[in-house]
Design a protein around this motif. Structure first.
Motif, mmCIF file in Angstrom:
data_model
loop_
_atom_site.group_PDB
_atom_site.id
_atom_site.type_symbol
_atom_site.label_atom_id
_atom_site.label_comp_id
_atom_site.label_asym_id
_atom_site.label_seq_id
_atom_site.Cartn_x
_atom_site.Cartn_y
_atom_site.Cartn_z
ATOM 1 N N HIS A 1 42.909 32.834 46.008
ATOM 2 C CA HIS A 1 44.269 32.495 46.429
ATOM 3 C C HIS A 1 45.239 33.661 46.382
ATOM 4 O O HIS A 1 46.281 33.621 47.061
ATOM 5 N N TYR A 2 44.920 34.698 45.610
ATOM 6 C CA TYR A 2 45.861 35.810 45.468
ATOM 7 C C TYR A 2 45.236 37.181 45.749
ATOM 8 O O TYR A 2 45.935 38.185 45.709
ATOM 9 N N GLY A 3 43.939 37.212 46.038
ATOM 10 C CA GLY A 3 43.263 38.491 46.225
ATOM 11 C C GLY A 3 43.813 39.309 47.373
ATOM 12 O O GLY A 3 43.973 40.529 47.269
ATOM 13 N N VAL A 4 44.117 38.659 48.488
ATOM 14 C CA VAL A 4 44.647 39.379 49.651
ATOM 15 C C VAL A 4 45.983 40.027 49.301
ATOM 16 O O VAL A 4 46.238 41.192 49.629
ATOM 17 N N GLU A 5 46.855 39.289 48.622
ATOM 18 C CA GLU A 5 48.148 39.842 48.202
ATOM 19 C C GLU A 5 47.969 41.042 47.281
ATOM 20 O O GLU A 5 48.623 42.078 47.446
ATOM 21 N N ILE A 6 47.071 40.908 46.310
ATOM 22 C CA ILE A 6 46.843 41.978 45.339
ATOM 23 C C ILE A 6 46.348 43.244 46.027
ATOM 24 O O ILE A 6 46.835 44.348 45.773
ATOM 25 N N ILE A 7 45.357 43.090 46.904
ATOM 26 C CA ILE A 7 44.785 44.252 47.595
ATOM 27 C C ILE A 7 45.809 44.889 48.516
ATOM 28 O O ILE A 7 45.946 46.120 48.563
ATOM 29 N N ALA A 8 46.549 44.082 49.250
ATOM 30 C CA ALA A 8 47.560 44.618 50.168
ATOM 31 C C ALA A 8 48.597 45.442 49.417
ATOM 32 O O ALA A 8 49.001 46.517 49.866
ATOM 33 N N LYS A 9 49.023 44.955 48.267
ATOM 34 C CA LYS A 9 49.993 45.708 47.454
ATOM 35 C C LYS A 9 49.376 47.004 46.952
ATOM 36 O O LYS A 9 50.026 48.055 46.958
ATOM 37 N N ILE B 1 46.971 48.887 48.117
ATOM 38 C CA ILE B 1 46.732 49.934 49.116
ATOM 39 C C ILE B 1 47.930 50.097 50.060
ATOM 40 O O ILE B 1 47.856 50.859 51.009
ATOM 41 N N GLN B 2 49.003 49.337 49.771
ATOM 42 C CA GLN B 2 50.259 49.453 50.513
ATOM 43 C C GLN B 2 50.061 49.237 52.022
ATOM 44 O O GLN B 2 50.423 50.062 52.849
ATOM 45 N N MET B 3 49.469 48.089 52.320
ATOM 46 C CA MET B 3 49.302 47.646 53.702
ATOM 47 C C MET B 3 49.788 46.206 53.832
ATOM 48 O O MET B 3 49.916 45.490 52.836
ATOM 49 N N ASP B 4 50.035 45.782 55.057
ATOM 50 C CA ASP B 4 50.393 44.385 55.299
ATOM 51 C C ASP B 4 49.194 43.489 55.022
ATOM 52 O O ASP B 4 48.039 43.867 55.273
ATOM 53 N N GLU B 5 49.466 42.282 54.548
ATOM 54 C CA GLU B 5 48.385 41.354 54.220
ATOM 55 C C GLU B 5 47.538 40.992 55.437
ATOM 56 O O GLU B 5 46.360 40.660 55.308
ATOM 57 N N GLY B 6 48.121 41.070 56.617
ATOM 58 C CA GLY B 6 47.390 40.715 57.825
ATOM 59 C C GLY B 6 46.567 41.838 58.412
ATOM 60 O O GLY B 6 45.876 41.637 59.421
ATOM 61 N N HIS B 7 46.601 43.004 57.827
ATOM 62 C CA HIS B 7 45.850 44.145 58.363
ATOM 63 C C HIS B 7 44.346 43.889 58.248
ATOM 64 O O HIS B 7 43.874 43.399 57.213
ATOM 65 N N PRO B 8 43.569 44.201 59.284
ATOM 66 C CA PRO B 8 42.116 43.966 59.225
ATOM 67 C C PRO B 8 41.434 44.666 58.048
ATOM 68 O O PRO B 8 40.463 44.138 57.493
ATOM 69 N N ASP B 9 41.921 45.837 57.664
ATOM 70 C CA ASP B 9 41.313 46.544 56.532
ATOM 71 C C ASP B 9 41.481 45.770 55.230
ATOM 72 O O ASP B 9 40.607 45.808 54.360
ATOM 73 N N VAL B 10 42.601 45.065 55.091
ATOM 74 C CA VAL B 10 42.826 44.267 53.887
ATOM 75 C C VAL B 10 41.796 43.144 53.811
ATOM 76 O O VAL B 10 41.234 42.866 52.743
ATOM 77 N N HIS B 11 41.519 42.514 54.949
ATOM 78 C CA HIS B 11 40.501 41.445 54.980
ATOM 79 C C HIS B 11 39.120 42.007 54.652
ATOM 80 O O HIS B 11 38.364 41.395 53.869
ATOM 81 N N SER B 12 38.787 43.165 55.206
ATOM 82 C CA SER B 12 37.482 43.787 54.919
ATOM 83 C C SER B 12 37.356 44.114 53.441
ATOM 84 O O SER B 12 36.301 43.888 52.829
ATOM 85 N N LEU B 13 38.417 44.648 52.866
ATOM 86 C CA LEU B 13 38.393 45.001 51.441
ATOM 87 C C LEU B 13 38.344 43.754 50.567
ATOM 88 O O LEU B 13 37.679 43.748 49.523
ATOM 89 N N PHE B 14 39.029 42.700 50.980
ATOM 90 C CA PHE B 14 38.997 41.432 50.241
ATOM 91 C C PHE B 14 37.560 40.935 50.089
ATOM 92 O O PHE B 14 37.135 40.538 48.995
ATOM 93 N N LEU B 15 36.793 40.969 51.168
ATOM 94 C CA LEU B 15 35.400 40.519 51.119
ATOM 95 C C LEU B 15 34.518 41.495 50.357
ATOM 96 O O LEU B 15 33.639 41.082 49.590
ATOM 97 N N ALA B 16 34.756 42.804 50.529
ATOM 98 C CA ALA B 16 33.923 43.811 49.873
ATOM 99 C C ALA B 16 34.118 43.800 48.369
ATOM 100 O O ALA B 16 33.145 43.907 47.606
ATOM 101 N N VAL B 17 35.356 43.669 47.915
ATOM 102 C CA VAL B 17 35.624 43.651 46.478
ATOM 103 C C VAL B 17 35.057 42.388 45.848
ATOM 104 O O VAL B 17 34.542 42.411 44.728
ATOM 105 N N TYR B 18 35.125 41.275 46.584
ATOM 106 C CA TYR B 18 34.507 40.067 46.032
ATOM 107 C C TYR B 18 32.991 40.260 45.906
ATOM 108 O O TYR B 18 32.406 39.987 44.850
#
Length: 424
Positions: free
Chosen positions: A181-189, A191-208
């Protein structure tokens, strides 16, 4: 202990204030609340003053860092993100977690939720008293309720079977629930990117996949392998094992709740620092390397018509990506060998020459040591002229006894080794 952590908190504040000021001086500053772009000329004077004050505070507190346990000094900039409750005089939010013996999932979960905007600086309340838990803003790993709308993140109740989705099937622990529920927000903050950026989604899955999922599985008692055979060796070096050893020892004379809470803070520090390091690794190394490997895979038939030999054109982590990209790009036949140049870490033969090229067999899967097609058995363990004579290829340096890697002095030589191995 708390005073020592104040130093880390100050250092973290300096880091982010410095980044903003440096960016502004370079013409890449942020914006104020009215959308005015900051520059080196109009950067707020109060922000400059804050930076100076923080630097002075760090100087005053720095001498106390010698009291911090060595395990917490590993990466103080990462640990400094810990918003422990006792470091805040009047926290606006309170997060509950059970007292007593702790595990990795709630230590990591408390760290992660404290990084969010909603619960930044929250006070951690350790109790099993349901009346107290009902009054708190969030509850992790206790209470028997999973309800994200009220920030209840327990996973012990009957019938609980929540997973992350996105192709994962491991049941979540309290850490996984917070991350979901909060991983996308945490990662976006981070790496200082918007939560909707494709890289944030890729990192969300990779870190999990590479960090949080193991914490979920271990806490839920899920075996890594489908086998009834006992393990060949004991592995007590996992993060969950190391967190477990931070619990108070049975022979300690001081079994007070204060001592227990301090041990839990150590656990949060350890779990949190490794979590943040995992994000940074995947953002700065893993993600850029994926693009490199994708380009090299696309060009593999330029190296050899078989398509089973890939030239890695830039030194980067490639093993993480081969298997995912083969599926994604529908590669057939599968890759057998990767050849690459070794920079700054030469392998020396018995003749003392520097040798810069390697051929490495691709493993059968990411978690296996076995290779899809090892280098020929009659090459293994041989070196230099003897190897060159047996292989019929000049410039050979070595082949490992398991056949997973070999070396040659030149690109032409290492390519010849890979091609000969395909036909062996």
């Amino acid at each position: 202990f708390i005073t020592n952590f104040n130093y880390f908190l100050v250092i973290h504040s300096i880091k982010h204030a410095s980044i903003k000021y440096t960016n502004a001086r370079a013409g890449a500053g942020g914006q104020n609340s009215e959308g005015v772009q900051y520059s080196r000329d109009n950067f707020p004077s109060n922000a400059k003053s804050k930076l100076r004050i923080l630097t002075m505070a760090a100087s005053l507190l720095r001498f106390r860092t010698s009291l911090v346990p060595f395990s917490l000094m590993t990466n103080f900039l990462e640990i400094s993100r810990l918003p422990f409750s006792t470091a805040s005089a009047s926290p606006s939010k309170r997060v509950g977690v059970h007292n007593g013996t702790f595990h990795c999932d709630e230590a990591l979960g408390c760290f992660m939720i404290s990084l969010t905007s909603k619960f930044h600086g929250a006070r951690i309340i350790r109790t099993r008293n349901l009346e107290v838990l009902d009054t708190l803003d969030a509850v992790l790993d206790v209470g028997g309720v999973y309800d994200p709308s009220s920030n209840r993140f327990d996973h012990h109740q009957k019938g609980f079977d929540e997973i992350l989705c996105n192709g994962f099937s491991t049941k979540l622990s309290s850490a996984g629930l917070v991350y979901k529920h909060y991983g996308v927000e945490i990662i976006a903050k981070e790496i200082q990117m918007d939560e909707g950026h494709p890289d944030v989604h890729s990192l969300f899955l990779a870190v999990y996949k590479n960090f949080v999922e193991a914490v979920d599985a271990i806490d839920n008692g899920i075996n890594q392998y489908e086998t009834d055979q006992p393990p060949r060796y004991v592995n007590n070096t996992t993060l969950s094992s190391r967190i477990s050893r931070l619990n108070m020892n049975w022979y300690d004379t001081d079994q007070s709740s204060e001592k227990e809470d301090q041990a839990f803070q150590h656990a949060m520090a350890l779990a949190g620092s490794e979590f943040i390091n995992c994000i940074h690794f995947h953002a700065k190394s893993w993600l850029p390397a994926r693009s490199v490997v994708m380009e090299c895979l696309a060009a593999r038939k330029d190296i050899d018509p078989s398509g089973e030999i890939m030239l890695l054109t830039k030194s980067c982590p490639w093993k993480f990506h081969i298997f995912d990209l083969e599926v994604e790009l529908k590669i057939d036949p599968l890759l057998k060998y990767v050849i690459y140049q070794v920079l700054n870490t030469p392998f020396c033969s018995t003749e003392g020459f520097l040798h810069k090229w390697r051929v490495q067999a691709v493993a059968v899967s990411p978690d296996k040591f076995e290779s899809r097609k090892p280098l020929p058995s009659h090459w293994r363990g041989l070196t230099d002229d003897h190897l060159s004579e047996v292989a019929g290829i000049s410039g050979c340096v070595f082949v490992h006894t398991s056949g997973f890697i070999g070396g040659n002095k030149t690109y032409e030589g290492v390519l010849a080794m890979a091609r000969a191995s395909l036909l062996a």
